[in-house]
Design a protein around this motif. Structure first.
Motif, PDB file in Angstrom:
ATOM      1  N   PRO A 167      26.636  37.513  50.421  1.00 28.65           N
ATOM      2  CA  PRO A 167      27.770  38.447  50.500  1.00 28.65           C
ATOM      3  C   PRO A 167      28.075  39.023  49.122  1.00 28.65           C
ATOM      4  O   PRO A 167      27.931  38.336  48.103  1.00 28.65           O
ATOM      5  N   ARG A 168      28.494  40.294  49.089  1.00 27.77           N
ATOM      6  CA  ARG A 168      28.787  40.940  47.819  1.00 27.77           C
ATOM      7  C   ARG A 168      29.907  40.213  47.094  1.00 27.77           C
ATOM      8  O   ARG A 168      30.882  39.755  47.690  1.00 27.77           O
ATOM      9  N   SER A 169      29.750  40.092  45.801  1.00 27.32           N
ATOM     10  CA  SER A 169      30.728  39.402  44.973  1.00 27.32           C
ATOM     11  C   SER A 169      31.505  40.419  44.142  1.00 27.32           C
ATOM     12  O   SER A 169      31.041  41.541  43.913  1.00 27.32           O
ATOM     13  N   SER A 170      32.671  40.037  43.700  1.00 24.32           N
ATOM     14  CA  SER A 170      33.456  40.894  42.805  1.00 24.32           C
ATOM     15  C   SER A 170      33.250  40.484  41.351  1.00 24.32           C
ATOM     16  O   SER A 170      33.838  41.079  40.451  1.00 24.32           O
ATOM     17  N   GLU A 171      32.403  39.474  41.149  1.00 19.29           N
ATOM     18  CA  GLU A 171      32.157  38.955  39.807  1.00 19.29           C
ATOM     19  C   GLU A 171      30.847  39.496  39.256  1.00 19.29           C
ATOM     20  O   GLU A 171      29.819  39.508  39.940  1.00 19.29           O
ATOM     21  N   PHE A 172      30.880  39.960  37.998  1.00 21.67           N
ATOM     22  CA  PHE A 172      29.677  40.465  37.347  1.00 21.67           C
ATOM     23  C   PHE A 172      29.287  39.519  36.221  1.00 21.67           C
ATOM     24  O   PHE A 172      30.144  39.056  35.453  1.00 21.67           O
ATOM     25  N   VAL A 173      27.980  39.243  36.146  1.00 20.63           N
ATOM     26  CA  VAL A 173      27.469  38.253  35.206  1.00 20.63           C
ATOM     27  C   VAL A 173      26.400  38.889  34.317  1.00 20.63           C
ATOM     28  O   VAL A 173      25.553  39.656  34.793  1.00 20.63           O
TER      29      VAL A 173
END
Length: 288
Positions: free
Chosen positions: A174-180
Motif C-alpha cells: 500500500p502507498r505510504s506517506s513516508e519518503f525515505v
C-alpha cells in the motif's frame, strides 16, 4: 579598417569539445518562471549561442504555449546547434492517456522538433520495468530520453532486502506517506535506464543541490562515481552552486541553469573563477 568580434578562447580548456558536446553541457531553462519571447531567445542565441547546448521547456510550460511558438523557438534553437528538451510533462500524459496517449505524445514532440523527452521517474509511480519500457518507447520514436530521479523514494517503493533483484515481480505494498532517502536505489534505477538506452540522467535538485550551503556532496560524489560525469546532469540554481560544481568536478560537468547564468557559468568553466571575472573580461577579452 572594419573589424569583427570573436570570443577569446580559454587555454586551460582545450580538451573541452565543441558543440555538439557530450559533456561540459549547459542546458538553459526556458519559459516557466519568466516569459521568454522569441526576441529574447534570439538575442541569447546570437550573443551566447556557442555556450548554450540545450533549451528545456520546464515543467508543463510547453502544454500552455501555442504550438506555432514552440515550433519557431525550436527551429531557432536548432539554427544555433542547441537541442530542445521537454520538461517533466510526460507524467501527466501517462496518467491521463496511458501508454497509447504517451505514444501520441512522443510523435507530437517529434513533429514539433523536440530532441529530448524528460521522464520524472519518482512522480510517475510505476514499476521499474514499466519505466524502462517508456524509455525504450522514447528511443524507438527517434528521440533522446532523459529520466530525472530524486534521492527520496516512497517507503512502499523500496524493496525489502530479499527483493533487491530488479525485474522480478514483487507484490506491491500500500502507498505510504513516508519518503525515505535511498541513494543506492536511485543509482541502480538510473543504471538500468542507461542500459535501456537513456542518454542522460537528471538529478532532482530537491534535497541534493538546491542551495550551496546545504549541498549534499556525498550524494553527488556517489552518483558521479557510479554513473560518470558524462551521463549525469545537475541543476545549479545560482552562481554559488555552479561555482561549487566547477571547482569540485571541473569544467566538463553538465549543468542545468537559468538563462541569466549563461555568461557567468562559461567564465567559471574557463578560469575556475568566482564572481570576479576581471582576468577574463579584461581589455583583451575581445580580439579585433
Amino acid at each position: 579598417m572594419a573589424g569583427h568580434y570573436r570570443w577569446k578562447s580559454f587555454e586551460e580548456n582545450e580538451d573541452r569539445p565543441e558543440k555538439p558536446r557530450r559533456y561540459g553541457v549547459t542546458e538553459m531553462r526556458g519559459p516557466r518562471y519568466s516569459v521568454l519571447s522569441q526576441n529574447v531567445l534570439q538575442e541569447i542565441f546570437e550573443s551566447m549561442g556557442q555556450f548554450v547546448d540545450g533549451l528545456k521547456f520546464s515543467g508543463g510550460s510547453n502544454s500552455l504555449i501555442p504550438k506555432s511558438f514552440i515550433k519557431q523557438a525550436i527551429d531557432m534553437a536548432h539554427e544555433h546547434d542547441v537541442y530542445v528538451s521537454t520538461g517533466d510533462w510526460a507524467e501527466h500524459v501517462l496518467r491521463s492517456g496511458g501508454p497509447s496517449g504517451f505514444k501520441e505524445y512522443i510523435e507530437e514532440c517529434k513533429q514539433l522538433g523536440f530532441d529530448t523527452i524528460e521522464l520524472n521517474a519518482n512522480s510517475l509511480e510505476v514499476p521499474e520495468d514499466t519505466l524502462l519500457r517508456y524509455v525504450r518507447m522514447i528511443k524507438n520514436g527517434g528521440l533522446r530520453a532523459k529520466p530525472i530521479f530524486a534521492v527520496k523514494f516512497n517507503k512502499s517503493d523500496i524493496p525489502g532486502r530479499r527483493n533487491r533483484a530488479f525485474g522480478s515481480y514483487v507484490v506491491p505494498e500500500p502507498r505510504s506517506s513516508e519518503f525515505v532517502e535511498d541513494i543506492d536505489l536511485l543509482i541502480r534505477k538510473a543504471e538500468r535506464c542507461l542500459e535501456a538506452g537513456a542518454d542522460t540522467i537528471m538529478i532532482d535538485a530537491d534535497d541534493v543541490c538546491n542551495y550551496a550551503d546545504s549541498i549534499r556532496a556525498d550524494i553527488i560524489a556517489k552518483v558521479i562515481g557510479r554513473l560518470g560525469v558524462e551521463k549525469t546532469m545537475f541543476e545549479a540554481s545560482d552562481a554559488k552552486l555552479a561555482e561549487w560544481f566547477i571547482k569540485r568536478y571541473g569544467p566538463n560537468v553538465n549543468l542545468y541553469v537559468d538563462h541569466s547564468q549563461i555568461m557567468d557559468l562559461e567564465c567559471l568553466r574557463g578560469r575556475h573563477l568566482g564572481k570576479d571575472h576581471k582576468s577574463v573580461l579584461s581589455s583583451s577579452y575581445f580580439l579585433f
